[in-house]
Design an enzyme around this catalytic site. Structure first.
Site, PDB file in Angstrom:
ATOM      1  N   GLU A 190      37.354  48.987  42.257  1.00  0.00           N
ATOM      2  CA  GLU A 190      38.161  47.803  41.962  1.00  0.00           C
ATOM      3  C   GLU A 190      39.398  47.790  42.853  1.00  0.00           C
ATOM      4  O   GLU A 190      40.194  48.730  42.852  1.00  0.00           O
ATOM      5  CB  GLU A 190      38.586  47.832  40.489  1.00  0.00           C
ATOM      6  CG  GLU A 190      39.599  46.760  40.124  1.00  0.00           C
ATOM      7  CD  GLU A 190      40.118  46.922  38.694  1.00  0.00           C
ATOM      8  OE1 GLU A 190      39.697  47.856  37.994  1.00  0.00           O
ATOM      9  OE2 GLU A 190      40.952  46.091  38.298  1.00  0.00           O
TER      10      GLU A 190
ATOM     11  N   ASP B  39      40.031  50.477  37.036  1.00  0.00           N
ATOM     12  CA  ASP B  39      41.221  50.924  36.321  1.00  0.00           C
ATOM     13  C   ASP B  39      40.925  51.019  34.826  1.00  0.00           C
ATOM     14  O   ASP B  39      40.065  50.303  34.312  1.00  0.00           O
ATOM     15  CB  ASP B  39      42.372  49.919  36.521  1.00  0.00           C
ATOM     16  CG  ASP B  39      42.897  49.947  37.948  1.00  0.00           C
ATOM     17  OD1 ASP B  39      42.699  50.974  38.625  1.00  0.00           O
ATOM     18  OD2 ASP B  39      43.492  48.941  38.381  1.00  0.00           O
TER      19      ASP B  39
ATOM     20  N   ASP C 243      42.149  49.723  32.321  1.00  0.00           N
ATOM     21  CA  ASP C 243      42.862  48.684  31.579  1.00  0.00           C
ATOM     22  C   ASP C 243      41.895  47.532  31.287  1.00  0.00           C
ATOM     23  O   ASP C 243      40.701  47.622  31.567  1.00  0.00           O
ATOM     24  CB  ASP C 243      44.095  48.196  32.357  1.00  0.00           C
ATOM     25  CG  ASP C 243      43.723  47.635  33.730  1.00  0.00           C
ATOM     26  OD1 ASP C 243      42.516  47.415  33.979  1.00  0.00           O
ATOM     27  OD2 ASP C 243      44.629  47.424  34.549  1.00  0.00           O
TER      28      ASP C 243
ATOM     29  N   ASP D  61      41.510  44.529  32.564  1.00  0.00           N
ATOM     30  CA  ASP D  61      40.846  43.956  33.736  1.00  0.00           C
ATOM     31  C   ASP D  61      39.743  44.874  34.248  1.00  0.00           C
ATOM     32  O   ASP D  61      38.660  44.423  34.609  1.00  0.00           O
ATOM     33  CB  ASP D  61      41.858  43.697  34.859  1.00  0.00           C
ATOM     34  CG  ASP D  61      42.597  42.386  34.645  1.00  0.00           C
ATOM     35  OD1 ASP D  61      42.054  41.527  33.922  1.00  0.00           O
ATOM     36  OD2 ASP D  61      43.713  42.239  35.183  1.00  0.00           O
TER      37      ASP D  61
END
Ligand code: 0RA
Length: 634
Positions: free
Chosen positions: A426, A499, A501, A503
């Site tokens: 990503e 990541d 998180d 997203d």
């Protein structure tokens, strides 16, 4: 025969039974598939299926299951009760035989639609042999009988313990932790899914489920049967007609129960069952359904002027279709290594003849829905032809460009796919770090810019218009969609690195959706992994420890003592190339989780729900259920 002889006979039989259950304990996998969590849950299915058999035969309506405080499970049904009384031929109580002789169940119980074949139908004796202890009550003929066992061996004779004004069977068992060494914990969600499915497939039965330890309970009963199953599977998808098309019929002793509903999507999902056993690889019943579907829709289209020159093919009439084909037949024959395909040829004729008759009837009586279905088939055909043209163009282009790899891909030097890894990363910056930190001999890096297309919502023939999807397809190397060929993949490990998180989780789900829908064998053969970057870096002086969980972090702080400095990694971008290599990419030190989709039926519904249009079910599902379908093995 005097008393002594009878005693000898009894002993001889007991020894036979003992030998049988010894074999079960020696090779449990042969009887229940495995001794992991899956095998453990099979014990419950086995006992519950017996109750459901009684319901299918018309003798029971209620099955209650409870996971008890001590981790044992109790299953009660209101069927006829297991027969009791001395079996003259065997010199043993029938109840004891049922619970200790490997193949006794079938000898007595002649229910013709018994669950048998596959892993099920091995009999409660197998459950008994794999239980630390088991207690059975059988209520019939005005009395309540009881017997208990330790690892399948009776503690004493069958005893009448009191009067009873009902009939039925109650079995409580404690799985043996010496057999189930991995886990003896029953999972609420796994059991719930199974009972829900059984209730959909047997509309006459009510299944009560209670997990005392989890503090949860639920009752499953569906008057609508498979029709409600289809609605459930379609979940958040948009149906183009409601209610589902549903019919039930019987031919040559085979009961055919079908429900189908078209959605405005492009995925085909037809789940087939025989005597409530899921047949993931289809077989004769599926073939019967498919041929009849294609024929009936084409015939209707032609006769009503909706189809002129063209003929729809099978994939056209199945685009966007969700269906359940559930048949019940005596003595089904299964094929294939995993016995997951129906081979009985009689099923094909029965399903196709009932389909032909009832589906044409439906189309004639519902001209509006019929027109929509034919129109949807025509659109699919047009899409298919457009996609074919597009592929030809791509192929020609590829010849000119000699199938060049995407420019963003930093490939590895190794050419043996079994040694190669592809990291899908990503963000461009993390992609840059990964390129610098990797071992370029066998690790390739493909950075992703932002989010990729949600393939759940895109027309299949339009997927390759998207650069990121095209890059992914060319990098992985096996093609896409129906033509995907897992033998051509360029990397045996495809690692999603995002990541930690929201997203990152979303991008991960988008990639999994792409792999699941368009490169399914990649997932099924275990080539897809999730990288697990550390959550914390704990440092003091020159010492540093990477922690992947809260617990590890606490331990590291303790280890380094006073003055330890804890920093939380928010994203991959916070690590330099060296750190990224050490923590997340070095095969010696990294943690990776393998993605495997346990239950294809559920996974399909999950992806539709996750990636469909409606936000609320998606939110709910992500929070409640994601872990249960996409199993991650470290
Ligand atoms: C053998 C014969 C009959 C019923 C059963 C077994 C039976 C087994 C189980 C296991 C759990 N629940 C069950 N319910 C019934 C038929 C008995 C008859 O003909 O009365």
């Amino acid at each position: 025969m005097d008393g002594n002889d009878e005693q000898k006979l009894y002993d001889a039989d007991s020894i036979e039974a003992l030998k049988g259950l010894e074999a079960v304990r020696k090779r449990p996998g042969m009887y229940i598939g495995s001794t992991d969590s899956r095998g453990l849950h099979h014990l419950v299915y086995e006992v519950v299926d017996n109750g459901i058999d009684e319901a299918m035969a018309g003798f029971a309506t209620e099955v209650s299951v409870s996971v008890n405080e001590d981790g044992s499970v109790t299953v009660t049904d209101d069927g006829r009760g297991i027969p009791t009384g001395m079996n003259q031929k065997e010199g043993k109580d029938a109840l004891e035989m049922c619970l200790t002789d490997l193949h006794a169940g079938g000898k007595f119980n002649q229910n013709s639609y018994k669950v048998s074949g596959g892993l099920h139908g091995v009999g409660v004796s197998v459950v008994n042999g794999l239980s630390k202890w088991l207690v059975v009550f059988s209520e019939r003929e005005g009395k309540k009988f009881r017997q208990s066992y330790k690892i399948g061996i009776p503690d004493g004779p069958v005893e009448a313990v009191g009067p009873s004004d009902r009939t039925g069977t109650t079995i409580t068992f404690m799985p043996d932790d010496e057999i189930f060494t991995e886990t003896t914990d029953f999972d609420y969600d796994i059991l719930q899914n199974r009972f829900r499915q059984q209730a959909f497939l047997n509309r006459e039965v009510t299944i009560h489920f209670e997990d005392i330890r989890a503090g949860k309970s639920e009752t499953f009963h569906y008057d609508g049967g498979v029709s409600e199953f289809v609605r459930f599977l379609n979940g958040a998808k948009k149906a183009i007609h409601d209610p589902p098309i549903a019919f039930i019929g019987e031919k040559n002793g085979i009961i055919v129960d079908v429900a189908m509903q078209y959605t405005d999507g492009y995925n085909e999902e037809i789940d087939t069952f025989v005597n409530t056993i899921f047949t993931p690889d289809g077989g004769t019943h599926l073939t019967g359904f498919r041929t009849a579907l294609t024929k009936t829709i084409n015939d209707y289209g032609k006769e009503n002027g909706l189809l002129k020159e063209t003929t729809l093919d099978g994939t056209d009439v199945r685009e966007g279709l969700t269906a359940i084909v559930s048949i019940k037949m005596p003595d089904p024959q299964f094929e294939g290594q995993t016995k997951s395909k129906l081979g009985s040829s009689a099923a094909q004729g029965a399903v196709s003849s009932i389909m032909n008759e009832k589906l044409s009837e439906y189309l004639l009586e519902n001209p509006a829905a019929a027109a929509m279905i034919v129109k949807k088939g025509i659109l699919a055909l047009e899409g298919r032809e457009a996609a074919k043209k597009a592929r030809e163009i791509t192929r020609r282009k590829n010849v000119l460009e000699s199938t060049s790899l995407p420019g963003k891909l930093a490939d590895c030097s190794e050419r043996d796919p079994s040694k190669c890894e592809l990291y899908i990363v990503e963000g461009e910056s993390a992609g840059g770090s990964a390129k610098q930190g990797r071992n370029r001999a066998f690790q390739a890096i493909l950075p992703l810019r932002g989010k990729i297309l949600n393939v759940e919502k895109a027309r299949p023939d339009k997927l390759l218009d998207h650069e990121e999807i095209r890059n992914l397809m060319i990098a992985v190397g096996g093609g896409i969609g129906k033509e995907f060929d897992v033998s051509k993949i360029r990397y045996h490990s495809v690692v999603i690195m995002t990541d930690a998180d929201v997203d990152g989780a979303h991008i991960g789900t988008l990639l999994l959706t792409l792999f699941y829908r368009q490169m399914r064998p990649l997932v099924d053969s275990g080539h897809v992994y999730m990288a697990m970057p550390p959550l914390y870096r704990v440092a003091k002086g020159k010492k540093e420890i990477y922690a992947y969980t809260e617990e590890e972090m606490a331990k590291a702080v303790e280890e380094l003592g006073q003055g330890a400095n804890v920093s939380r990694y928010k994203g991959l971008g916070e690590m330099n190339p060296q750190q990224l290599w050490e923590t997340t990419m070095d095969p010696e030190r990294r943690i990776m989780k393998k993605v495997h989709i346990d239950d294809a039926i559920l996974a399909d519904g999950l992806f539709s729900t996750l990636m469909g249009d409606e936000v609320e079910p998606r939110r709910k599902f992500i929070i409640e259920h994601a872990h249960e379908v996409i199993n991650l093995d470290v």
